[in-house]
Motif scaffolding. Structure first.
Motif, PDB file in Angstrom:
ATOM      1  N   VAL A 120     -38.976  -0.894   8.185  1.00 44.88           N
ATOM      2  CA  VAL A 120     -37.774  -1.071   8.998  1.00 44.88           C
ATOM      3  C   VAL A 120     -37.895  -2.393   9.753  1.00 44.88           C
ATOM      4  N   GLU A 121     -36.742  -2.944  10.098  1.00 41.39           N
ATOM      5  CA  GLU A 121     -36.715  -4.228  10.795  1.00 41.39           C
ATOM      6  C   GLU A 121     -35.507  -4.257  11.721  1.00 41.39           C
ATOM      7  N   ILE A 122     -35.682  -4.851  12.884  1.00 45.25           N
ATOM      8  CA  ILE A 122     -34.557  -5.114  13.776  1.00 45.25           C
ATOM      9  C   ILE A 122     -34.652  -6.581  14.173  1.00 45.25           C
ATOM     10  N   GLY A 123     -33.533  -7.277  14.053  1.00 44.14           N
ATOM     11  CA  GLY A 123     -33.543  -8.700  14.336  1.00 44.14           C
ATOM     12  C   GLY A 123     -32.241  -9.162  14.956  1.00 44.14           C
ATOM     13  N   TYR A 124     -32.193 -10.452  15.225  1.00 47.07           N
ATOM     14  CA  TYR A 124     -31.032 -11.045  15.861  1.00 47.07           C
ATOM     15  C   TYR A 124     -30.678 -12.329  15.137  1.00 47.07           C
ATOM     16  N   ALA A 125     -29.422 -12.457  14.723  1.00 47.85           N
ATOM     17  CA  ALA A 125     -28.942 -13.674  14.074  1.00 47.85           C
ATOM     18  C   ALA A 125     -28.294 -14.557  15.139  1.00 47.85           C
ATOM     19  N   PHE A 126     -29.037 -15.555  15.609  1.00 50.52           N
ATOM     20  CA  PHE A 126     -28.550 -16.482  16.624  1.00 50.52           C
ATOM     21  C   PHE A 126     -27.962 -17.695  15.912  1.00 50.52           C
ATOM     22  N   PHE A 127     -26.655 -17.863  15.981  1.00 50.59           N
ATOM     23  CA  PHE A 127     -25.977 -18.930  15.250  1.00 50.59           C
ATOM     24  C   PHE A 127     -26.123 -20.267  15.966  1.00 50.59           C
ATOM     25  N   ILE A 128     -26.687 -21.247  15.247  1.00 52.68           N
ATOM     26  CA  ILE A 128     -26.784 -22.619  15.737  1.00 52.68           C
ATOM     27  C   ILE A 128     -25.449 -23.319  15.501  1.00 52.68           C
ATOM     28  N   ASN A 129     -24.895 -23.095  14.311  1.00 53.39           N
ATOM     29  CA  ASN A 129     -23.543 -23.560  13.999  1.00 53.39           C
ATOM     30  C   ASN A 129     -22.883 -22.474  13.146  1.00 53.39           C
ATOM     31  N   ARG A 130     -21.832 -22.804  12.457  1.00 53.26           N
ATOM     32  CA  ARG A 130     -21.067 -21.775  11.739  1.00 53.26           C
ATOM     33  C   ARG A 130     -21.844 -21.121  10.596  1.00 53.26           C
TER      34      ARG A 130
END
Length: 164
Positions: A120-130
């Motif tokens: 299992v994995e939990i993560g965060y997608a932090f957008f630098i640009n689009r």
């Protein structure tokens, strides 16, 4: 008051932009780095890993991701280096960029180590640009071969690209 209103508008725009990235039909590629004592299992002292991922959004907020990886494990003569192949399903929570992943990985080292590890994995997608993200994640992989030696808990840092 203007400051609060501006902050709300920016938050709304970020939520709308993040929502557009996880639509059905989009493709995803990523490279991630784990190790340098960011992970732990009972049999190794030093662990460094690289992973390449590719995925496809088969529905809004749901992706199927394939992985290929290489881990160097120091302090363990039994399984020094491991290669891996895996498949993972991901669900993205659109309001904030958090994703939850469930999958399985096949790991191989030398001639004496083969293991299938669900995880299992939990993560965060932090957008630098689009299209580009920085993706920190916490993961757990359960070993079928020997739980106390080979199960992993760790951190992973990746760079993702979301394509149309």
């Amino acid at each position: 008051m203007i400051r609060k209103l501006s902050l709300m508008v920016v938050a709304l725009m970020m939520a709308i932009a993040a929502n557009a990235q996880f639509e059905q039909g989009k493709k995803y590629i990523s490279a991630s780095f784990s190790g340098l004592d960011m992970g732990y299992n009972g049999s190794s002292e030093f662990n460094v890993g690289l992973q390449a991922k590719g995925g496809y959004f088969f529905a809004d907020n749901l992706a199927l991701v394939g992985t290929v990886g290489y881990n160097h494990v120091g302090g363990n003569d039994e399984t020094p280096d491991r290669v891996s192949l895996g498949l993972q399903g991901r669900y993205y929570i659109i309001q904030n960029g958090i994703y939850l992943g469930v999958g399985a990985t096949y790991k191989h080292a030398n001639h004496n180590y083969n293991d299938i590890m669900p995880g299992v994995e939990i993560g965060y997608a932090f957008f630098i640009n689009r299209h580009v993200t920085i993706e920190p994640a916490v993961y757990y992989e359960q070993s079928f071969k020997d739980h106390s030696k080979y199960s992993n808990v760790g951190l992973r840092l990746g760079l993702g690209i979301y394509l149309f």
